[in-house]
Design an enzyme around this catalytic site. Structure first.
Site, PDB file in Angstrom:
ATOM      1  N   THR A   1     -21.337 -16.436  44.131  1.00 44.04           N
ATOM      2  CA  THR A   1     -22.352 -17.273  44.797  1.00 44.04           C
ATOM      3  C   THR A   1     -22.975 -18.137  44.067  1.00 44.04           C
ATOM      4  OG1 THR A   1     -22.029 -15.683  46.984  1.00 44.04           O
ATOM      5  CG2 THR A   1     -23.763 -17.382  46.975  1.00 44.04           C
TER       6      THR A   1
ATOM      7  N   HIS B   1     -20.252 -16.462  50.366  1.00 44.43           N
ATOM      8  CA  HIS B   1     -20.855 -15.123  49.965  1.00 44.43           C
ATOM      9  C   HIS B   1     -20.111 -14.123  48.991  1.00 44.43           C
ATOM     10  CE1 HIS B   1     -19.102 -11.706  52.318  1.00 44.43           C
ATOM     11  NE2 HIS B   1     -18.889 -12.675  53.101  1.00 44.43           N
ATOM     12  N   CYS B   2     -20.406 -13.521  48.331  1.00 42.52           N
ATOM     13  CA  CYS B   2     -19.933 -12.359  47.639  1.00 42.52           C
ATOM     14  C   CYS B   2     -20.472 -11.121  47.837  1.00 42.52           C
ATOM     15  CB  CYS B   2     -19.946 -12.750  46.195  1.00 42.52           C
ATOM     16  SG  CYS B   2     -21.551 -12.916  45.327  1.00 42.52           S
ATOM     17  N   ARG B   3     -20.738 -10.408  46.870  1.00 45.04           N
ATOM     18  CA  ARG B   3     -21.099  -9.018  47.183  1.00 45.04           C
ATOM     19  C   ARG B   3     -22.855  -8.936  47.039  1.00 45.04           C
ATOM     20  NH1 ARG B   3     -18.954  -3.419  44.566  1.00 45.04           N
ATOM     21  NH2 ARG B   3     -20.047  -1.900  45.592  1.00 45.04           N
TER      22      ARG B   3
END
Length: 266
Positions: free
Chosen positions: A167, A159-161
């Protein structure tokens, strides 16, 4: 117009049917269920319970943790693609080994989140994605090696933000490695717009206030053209996804074989 929107939503749900039913975090999705054609000509659908993509996990509820523990063979690894700045301000709930899950932070910088929106904004998201491919191959290699090493006996969530950009690039590479068509890779990317459209619009408002000017709309959308341009760049410059990962990013062939094999067990 309403009918057209309903058809669009139905198409997205059909193309990407597996958003996990978490109570407080949207857009956590399984990469399973996509048709693939392997290099040897074999065909099938990608396996569920192997790889999950998502946004920040910091709002997970107790029921969500229990669901992830029980999902498939259980969540075993979380790969956090955010910058040091993001991780420092919004720590991942798995960073301290919650539920026995291995946590690995592999920074994949983008000029938006990592620069806190202070640098020059890109003309479009495909520019960011091409930069991730061209300039951050070492990080991408580490992601692949981590998935292979720590995700063999369960499920890995990366995941990222927002679960859209960094992602999205990693998901593109993983699906492409498994032999999923470019069309389905684009559909997987666009599904973020369906699941997070309202949230992305809210982010745009917040960033516009921070910048004191309207932030470009393209930065807060997941539209087909951005991933189509990224795939075209990859093929034109590197060849296949495997060519990119092996020859340019330096991922060992046995690591790529292992990931592809797990995804093709569906």
């Amino acid at each position: 117009m309403v009918i057209a929107a309903e058809r669009r939503d139905a198409a997205v749900q059909s193309a990407c049917p597996h958003q996990l039913p978490l109570t407080r975090v949207r857009n956590v999705r399984d990469l399973g269920g996509y048709a693939y054609r392997a290099e040897d000509g074999s065909q099938g659908k990608t396996a569920y319970g192997v790889l999950l993509r998502g946004p920040s996990l910091r709002r997970l509820a107790p029921a969500d943790y229990r669901y992830l523990q029980a999902y498939g063979e259980g969540l075993k690894c979380v790969v956090d693609l955010r910058s040091d700045f993001e991780v420092g301000h919004w720590p991942d709930p798995y960073a301290k080994g919650r539920d026995g899950v291995a946590y690995v932070h592999i920074q994949m910088l983008d000029q938006l989140n990592s620069g806190k929106f202070r640098d020059a904004l890109p003309d479009r998201m495909a520019t960011v994605y091409k930069g991730l491919l061209d300039d951050h191959a070492p990080s991408i290699r580490r992601v692949m090696e981590t998935i292979d090493a720590l995700g063999k006996n369960g499920c890995t969530l990366f995941h990222c933000r927002a679960g859209k950009d960094r992602t999205g690039v990693v998901a593109m590479l993983l699906l492409g490695l498994a032999g999923v068509s470019d069309e389905d890779i684009v559909a997987d990317y666009v599904a973020t717009q369906y699941y997070l459209g309202r949230g992305l619009r809210a982010q745009r408002v917040a960033v516009s206030v921070l910048l004191r000017r309207r932030a470009p709309r393209c930065l807060f959308e997941a539209i087909p053209a951005e991933m189509e341009l990224t795939l075209a760049h990859l093929h034109e410059r590197y060849g296949t996804v495997r060519d990119y990962l092996e020859a340019y990013a330096g991922v060992p062939s046995d690591v790529l074989d292992g990931i592809a094999r797990r995804l093709q067990m569906g």
